[in-house]
Design a protein around this motif. Structure first.
Motif, PDB file in Angstrom:
ATOM      1  N   LYS A  49       0.886  -1.347  -0.182  1.00  0.00           N
ATOM      2  CA  LYS A  49       0.018   0.041  -0.104  1.00  0.00           C
ATOM      3  C   LYS A  49       0.676   1.334   0.047  1.00  0.00           C
ATOM      4  O   LYS A  49       1.736   1.418   0.768  1.00  0.00           O
ATOM      5  CB  LYS A  49      -1.094  -0.025   1.146  1.00  0.00           C
ATOM      6  N   TYR A  50       0.500   2.170  -0.903  1.00  0.00           N
ATOM      7  CA  TYR A  50       1.389   3.385  -0.984  1.00  0.00           C
ATOM      8  C   TYR A  50       0.815   4.460   0.051  1.00  0.00           C
ATOM      9  O   TYR A  50      -0.193   4.903   0.179  1.00  0.00           O
ATOM     10  CB  TYR A  50       1.295   4.005  -2.472  1.00  0.00           C
ATOM     11  N   ASP A  51       1.800   4.960   0.743  1.00  0.00           N
ATOM     12  CA  ASP A  51       1.471   5.953   1.832  1.00  0.00           C
ATOM     13  C   ASP A  51       1.641   7.447   1.391  1.00  0.00           C
ATOM     14  O   ASP A  51       1.225   8.303   1.948  1.00  0.00           O
ATOM     15  CB  ASP A  51       2.434   5.783   2.970  1.00  0.00           C
TER      16      ASP A  51
ATOM     17  N   GLU B 222       3.290   0.762  -6.356  1.00  0.00           N
ATOM     18  CA  GLU B 222       2.487   1.352  -5.294  1.00  0.00           C
ATOM     19  C   GLU B 222       1.746   2.648  -5.551  1.00  0.00           C
ATOM     20  O   GLU B 222       0.650   2.773  -4.861  1.00  0.00           O
ATOM     21  CB  GLU B 222       3.298   1.402  -4.052  1.00  0.00           C
TER      22      GLU B 222
ATOM     23  N   GLY C  71      -1.329   1.466  -7.445  1.00  0.00           N
ATOM     24  CA  GLY C  71      -2.206   0.597  -6.824  1.00  0.00           C
ATOM     25  C   GLY C  71      -2.155  -0.618  -7.775  1.00  0.00           C
ATOM     26  O   GLY C  71      -3.133  -1.590  -7.498  1.00  0.00           O
TER      27      GLY C  71
ATOM     28  N   ALA D 222      -4.718   7.811  -4.995  1.00  0.00           N
ATOM     29  CA  ALA D 222      -4.126   6.496  -4.006  1.00  0.00           C
ATOM     30  C   ALA D 222      -4.953   5.516  -4.295  1.00  0.00           C
ATOM     31  O   ALA D 222      -5.867   5.225  -3.120  1.00  0.00           O
ATOM     32  CB  ALA D 222      -4.185   7.233  -2.830  1.00  0.00           C
TER      33      ALA D 222
ATOM     34  N   ARG E  57      -6.312   1.717  -3.788  1.00  0.00           N
ATOM     35  CA  ARG E  57      -6.027   0.846  -2.605  1.00  0.00           C
ATOM     36  C   ARG E  57      -6.014  -0.499  -3.120  1.00  0.00           C
ATOM     37  O   ARG E  57      -5.627  -1.552  -2.377  1.00  0.00           O
ATOM     38  CB  ARG E  57      -6.839   1.256  -1.537  1.00  0.00           C
ATOM     39  N   ASP E  58      -6.783  -0.953  -4.327  1.00  0.00           N
ATOM     40  CA  ASP E  58      -6.560  -2.233  -4.809  1.00  0.00           C
ATOM     41  C   ASP E  58      -6.960  -2.234  -6.321  1.00  0.00           C
ATOM     42  O   ASP E  58      -7.033  -1.207  -6.915  1.00  0.00           O
ATOM     43  CB  ASP E  58      -7.718  -2.987  -4.137  1.00  0.00           C
TER      44      ASP E  58
ATOM     45  N   GLU F 146      -9.967  -0.170  -7.683  1.00  0.00           N
ATOM     46  CA  GLU F 146      -9.482   1.271  -7.766  1.00  0.00           C
ATOM     47  C   GLU F 146      -8.502   1.643  -8.789  1.00  0.00           C
ATOM     48  O   GLU F 146      -8.671   2.829  -9.311  1.00  0.00           O
ATOM     49  CB  GLU F 146      -9.181   1.533  -6.153  1.00  0.00           C
TER      50      GLU F 146
ATOM     51  N   ARG G   9     -15.415   2.631  -1.868  1.00  0.00           N
ATOM     52  CA  ARG G   9     -14.667   3.107  -0.554  1.00  0.00           C
ATOM     53  C   ARG G   9     -15.401   3.000   0.695  1.00  0.00           C
ATOM     54  O   ARG G   9     -14.990   2.671   1.660  1.00  0.00           O
ATOM     55  CB  ARG G   9     -13.923   3.979  -0.762  1.00  0.00           C
TER      56      ARG G   9
END
Length: 218
Positions: free
Chosen positions: A15-17, A48, A51, A91, A93-94, A97, A152
């Motif tokens: 997961k990218y922060d 990342e 996604g 961003a 997340r999967d 997305e 989401r």
């Protein structure tokens, strides 16, 4: 040092922060190049940010974005960098997305391209056609945004009830009631239990009893 993106690896992406910089991309005649001193680290950071769960997914998304970035029948490196940056900002997340976000940035680019064409078009018929296309693209983007928000939020849509009908013998809650999924909660400070509502027959009997008592006293 640069590294050409390959599609035969299955290194998973985490997961990218959003705090780490995304590598730049360079387009060549035969490949998409991720510019980073460390080849594996560069691909991992890019995956990342977009996604992508592995290099196959990363390769596919970048290739699709590259085709959507075309200007004058040629992939545009600056346009592609913009699209990657927008995906990073959303961003994903999967995988769902990631695909939806790629579509969103592609639709946005197409929308702005249509807006540019409209600005430089003097012919009325062409203006009408471009306006219709621009409107459809804008509506598509709005629908995509709603789909992303619903995904989401696990598909739940909040419902606000402002009008309430109470039958005889029932009870009521005064104030707005917000319903979410299977849970109904009154707004803080506004929910008051009104208690049972007397029926008309009960009220009539009470009035008759009071009148009879007054007559007996007289």
């Amino acid at each position: 040092m640069t590294t050409a993106l390959t599609c035969n690896s299955t290194t998973p992406a985490t997961k990218y922060d959003g705090s780490r910089p995304t590598p730049r991309i360079k387009l060549t005649r035969r490949s998409i190049v991720i510019k980073h001193p460390d080849a594996q680290a560069g691909e991992r950071l890019m995956a990342e940010a977009l996604g992508a769960v592995d290099r196959d997914a990363l390769h596919g998304i970048l290739k699709q974005l590259m085709k959507a970035s075309v200007i004058l029948q040629k992939p545009d490196e600056a346009n592609l960098a913009f699209m990657v940056s927008m995906m990073k900002g959303i961003a994903p997340r999967d995988s769902l997305e990631a695909m939806l976000t790629a579509q969103m940035v592609s639709v946005h680019v197409a929308t702005m391209r249509s807006a540019c064409r409209l600005a430089f078009t003097e012919d009325l018929a062409q203006q009408e056609g471009i306006t219709r296309t621009l409107t459809r693209l804008a509506r598509t983007f709005a629908a995509q945004l709603e789909a992303l928000n619903r995904h989401r939020g696990n598909g739940e849509r909040p419902i606000t009830v402002q009008n309430l009908s109470v039958q005889d013998g029932g009870s009521a809650i005064v104030g707005n009631v917000a319903q979410h999924a299977h849970l109904a909660v009154g707004e803080p400070g506004a929910s008051i239990n009104a208690g049972p509502v007397p029926s008309r027959e009960a009220g009539k009997r009470e009035n008759d009893r009071a009148a009879a008592m007054q007559g007996a006293t007289a």
